[in-house]
Design an enzyme around this catalytic site. Structure first.
Site, PDB file in Angstrom:
ATOM      1  N   HIS A 181      38.909 -39.771  18.706  1.00 46.06           N
ATOM      2  CA  HIS A 181      38.278 -40.386  17.540  1.00 46.06           C
ATOM      3  C   HIS A 181      36.783 -40.084  17.500  1.00 46.06           C
ATOM      4  CE1 HIS A 181      38.120 -43.710  20.602  1.00 46.06           C
ATOM      5  NE2 HIS A 181      36.906 -43.901  20.126  1.00 46.06           N
ATOM      6  N   HIS A 219      29.682 -42.538  18.666  1.00 48.49           N
ATOM      7  CA  HIS A 219      30.191 -41.732  19.775  1.00 48.49           C
ATOM      8  C   HIS A 219      31.369 -40.872  19.339  1.00 48.49           C
ATOM      9  CE1 HIS A 219      32.782 -45.399  20.280  1.00 48.49           C
ATOM     10  NE2 HIS A 219      33.702 -44.542  20.660  1.00 48.49           N
ATOM     11  N   GLU A 230      32.806 -40.704  24.930  1.00 48.59           N
ATOM     12  CA  GLU A 230      33.813 -41.557  25.569  1.00 48.59           C
ATOM     13  C   GLU A 230      34.974 -40.678  25.988  1.00 48.59           C
ATOM     14  OE1 GLU A 230      35.597 -44.333  22.806  1.00 48.59           O
ATOM     15  OE2 GLU A 230      36.774 -45.319  24.361  1.00 48.59           O
TER      16      GLU A 230
HETATM   17 CO    CO Z   1      35.623 -45.255  20.972  1.00 51.06          CO
END
Ligand code: CO
Length: 142
Positions: free
Chosen positions: A11, A85, A134
């Protein structure tokens, strides 16, 4: 030694003040249906996932702070709304974390944290050319 088992972009996360207001563009104007809208109390945030491209695809994640003093709240204070992020899926988060630590990467988590989708670690933007990254081992596909 490189990190093994990086699979796909899971994502791209965008920090917002108000998820309901943001959904008027991302869901209603772009037409991307949301799969999840939920509070994640452990992180002090409300999130929405908007998946694209089926099981092998990726998602846009909208993140709203539930507490203005937490890290997302402080991000919004400092930068305003915007990209927060990028998340990459890995097969084994414990192995990836050990490999990152072995490589001297600026990991922000010394043990994986529990996210909406599984277990995750973050890498500081200072070590990634300016983007918070991440890594997640997905155990709860959204
Ligand atoms: Co995330």
């Amino acid at each position: 030694m490189a990190v093994s088992g990086i699979q796909r972009i899971d994502h791209i996360a965008i920090a917002v003040h108000d998820i309901d207001a943001a959904l008027r563009f991302y869901r209603d104007t772009l037409g991307i249906a949301s799969s999840v809208i939920q509070d994640v109390p452990s992180e002090g945030v409300r999130i929405a996932f908007l998946p694209l491209g089926g099981p092998a695809g990726s998602k846009i994640e909208l993140i709203q702070p539930l507490d203005p003093t937490n890290s997302i709240g402080r991000f919004l204070d400092k930068h305003g709304e915007g990209q927060h992020h990028i998340c990459l899926q890995v097969t084994d988060i414990d192995a990836a974390l050990a490999e990152l630590q072995g490589a001297g990467a600026l990991v922000l988590d010394q043990i994986p944290r529990v996210s909406a989708e599984g277990r995750a670690v973050f890498i500081h933007p200072k070590g990634t050319n300016g983007v918070l990254i991440e890594l997640v081992e997905v155990s709860n596909k959204r």
